[in-house]
Design an enzyme around this catalytic site. Structure first.
Site, PDB file in Angstrom:
ATOM      1  N   GLU A   1       1.340  -1.214   0.341  1.00  0.00           N
ATOM      2  CA  GLU A   1      -0.176   0.204   0.548  1.00  0.00           C
ATOM      3  C   GLU A   1       0.742   1.222  -0.203  1.00  0.00           C
ATOM      4  O   GLU A   1       2.544   1.902   0.042  1.00  0.00           O
ATOM      5  CB  GLU A   1      -0.757  -0.050   1.253  1.00  0.00           C
ATOM      6  CG  GLU A   1      -2.325  -0.438   0.820  1.00  0.00           C
ATOM      7  CD  GLU A   1      -3.512   0.760   0.124  1.00  0.00           C
ATOM      8  OE1 GLU A   1      -1.972   0.814  -0.926  1.00  0.00           O
ATOM      9  OE2 GLU A   1      -4.418   0.154   0.263  1.00  0.00           O
ATOM     10  N   ASP A   2       0.120   2.567  -0.667  1.00  0.00           N
ATOM     11  CA  ASP A   2       1.324   3.364  -0.600  1.00  0.00           C
ATOM     12  C   ASP A   2       1.226   4.721   1.315  1.00  0.00           C
ATOM     13  O   ASP A   2       1.847   4.438   1.879  1.00  0.00           O
ATOM     14  CB  ASP A   2       0.210   4.291  -1.883  1.00  0.00           C
ATOM     15  CG  ASP A   2      -0.925   4.931  -1.968  1.00  0.00           C
ATOM     16  OD1 ASP A   2      -1.504   3.899  -0.940  1.00  0.00           O
ATOM     17  OD2 ASP A   2      -1.308   5.156  -2.645  1.00  0.00           O
TER      18      ASP A   2
ATOM     19  N   ASP B   1      -4.451   5.640   5.710  1.00  0.00           N
ATOM     20  CA  ASP B   1      -4.812   6.668   6.679  1.00  0.00           C
ATOM     21  C   ASP B   1      -5.577   5.679   7.543  1.00  0.00           C
ATOM     22  O   ASP B   1      -4.990   5.547   8.903  1.00  0.00           O
ATOM     23  CB  ASP B   1      -5.786   7.506   4.847  1.00  0.00           C
ATOM     24  CG  ASP B   1      -6.336   8.586   6.234  1.00  0.00           C
ATOM     25  OD1 ASP B   1      -6.166   8.586   6.802  1.00  0.00           O
ATOM     26  OD2 ASP B   1      -7.150   8.840   5.126  1.00  0.00           O
TER      27      ASP B   1
ATOM     28  N   PHE C   1      -2.542  16.954   4.159  1.00  0.00           N
ATOM     29  CA  PHE C   1      -3.029  16.391   3.503  1.00  0.00           C
ATOM     30  C   PHE C   1      -1.835  16.304   2.300  1.00  0.00           C
ATOM     31  O   PHE C   1      -0.839  17.117   2.164  1.00  0.00           O
ATOM     32  CB  PHE C   1      -3.615  17.287   2.017  1.00  0.00           C
ATOM     33  CG  PHE C   1      -4.191  16.524   1.052  1.00  0.00           C
ATOM     34  CD1 PHE C   1      -3.779  16.534  -0.363  1.00  0.00           C
ATOM     35  CD2 PHE C   1      -5.475  16.099   1.018  1.00  0.00           C
ATOM     36  CE1 PHE C   1      -4.010  15.757  -1.215  1.00  0.00           C
ATOM     37  CE2 PHE C   1      -5.906  15.158   0.249  1.00  0.00           C
ATOM     38  CZ  PHE C   1      -5.235  14.969  -1.273  1.00  0.00           C
TER      39      PHE C   1
ATOM     40  N   ARG D   1       1.283  12.217  -8.721  1.00  0.00           N
ATOM     41  CA  ARG D   1       1.032  10.658  -8.635  1.00  0.00           C
ATOM     42  C   ARG D   1       2.441  11.191  -8.341  1.00  0.00           C
ATOM     43  O   ARG D   1       3.495  10.401  -8.181  1.00  0.00           O
ATOM     44  CB  ARG D   1       0.388  10.468  -8.965  1.00  0.00           C
ATOM     45  CG  ARG D   1      -1.082   9.727  -8.935  1.00  0.00           C
ATOM     46  CD  ARG D   1      -1.696   8.366  -9.219  1.00  0.00           C
ATOM     47  NE  ARG D   1      -3.507   7.894  -9.352  1.00  0.00           N
ATOM     48  CZ  ARG D   1      -3.777   8.115  -8.034  1.00  0.00           C
ATOM     49  NH1 ARG D   1      -3.020   7.243  -6.995  1.00  0.00           N
ATOM     50  NH2 ARG D   1      -4.799   8.111  -7.830  1.00  0.00           N
TER      51      ARG D   1
END
Ligand code: PRP
Length: 190
Positions: free
Chosen positions: A102-103, A106, A155, A168
């Site tokens: 996973e990047d 959260d 963010f 990205r």
């Protein structure tokens, strides 16, 4: 060197060099842990493909890859935890060692769903490699076997992470200026 999108960013959290160093460390650890074991890395589209490609090339034992795509129901501004598989595994993971890639983690709801989903397919084991984690945002206990960096509750974009599909390809991890997403009640990925 000029940083792409620099005018949209408030803080650069991790540089290309810092990311590359950390990914190499993670790759060395994974190589040692999985030596002689059938390993399949499962990337979660879209954001994780950048981390997956770099991490996989830093692994010095045989490894295969697969990709899944998921879609979460509910409010666009937060993960509901109810997810739907939009693209399933291409190959069976039965009796293989699965490493979910996973990047960012959260709330952790997506990851928990994926861990359960993989475990139900009779693999030899299921572990998780995440580039980033926002511990203050976790809503459930998450299994993070290999973690790149923790990030604050801001963010963040770059290294696969987007805002409205932009950023990205930013090679660093950075905080997006609030005025960029002004007008939204909450940033879509927070
Ligand atoms: C991000 C990230 C995880 C998920 C984490 O994906 O890649 O899959 O959100 O959120 P959670 O811990 O709150 O469940 P996103 O839906 O933004 O898709 P993308 O990778 O295509 O940008």
């Amino acid at each position: 060197m000029k940083v792409l999108y620099r005018e949209d960013l408030s803080t650069i959290l991790y540089t290309e060099t810092q990311i590359a160093t950390r990914v190499a460390e993670m790759g060395a650890q994974i190589s040692a842990d999985y030596d002689g074991k059938p390993l399949v890395m499962v990337g979660v589209l879209n954001g994780a493909v950048f981390f997956l490609a770099d991490l996989m090339r830093s692994i010095r034992v045989p490894v295969s890859m697969d990709l899944v795509a998921i879609s979460s129901y509910g409010s666009y501004s937060s993960t509901s935890g109810v997810v739907r598989i939009m693209k399933d595994l291409d190959e069976s993971v039965e009796s293989k060692h699965v490493l979910i890639v996973e990047d960012i983690v959260d709330t952790g709801l997506t990851l928990n769903y994926l861990v359960d989903y993989m475990r139900a397919r009779n693999p030899a084991s299921v572990k998780v490699a995440a580039m980033l984690s926002k511990p203050s945002r976790h809503r459930v206990k998450v299994q993070l076997d290999y973690l790149g960096f923790e990030v604050p509750d801001e963010f963040v974009v770059g290294y696969g992470l987007d805002y409205a599909q932009r950023y990205r390809n930013l090679p660093v991890v950075a905080v997006l200026k609030p005025e960029i997403y002004a007008g939204h009640d909450t940033p879509p990925n927070l």
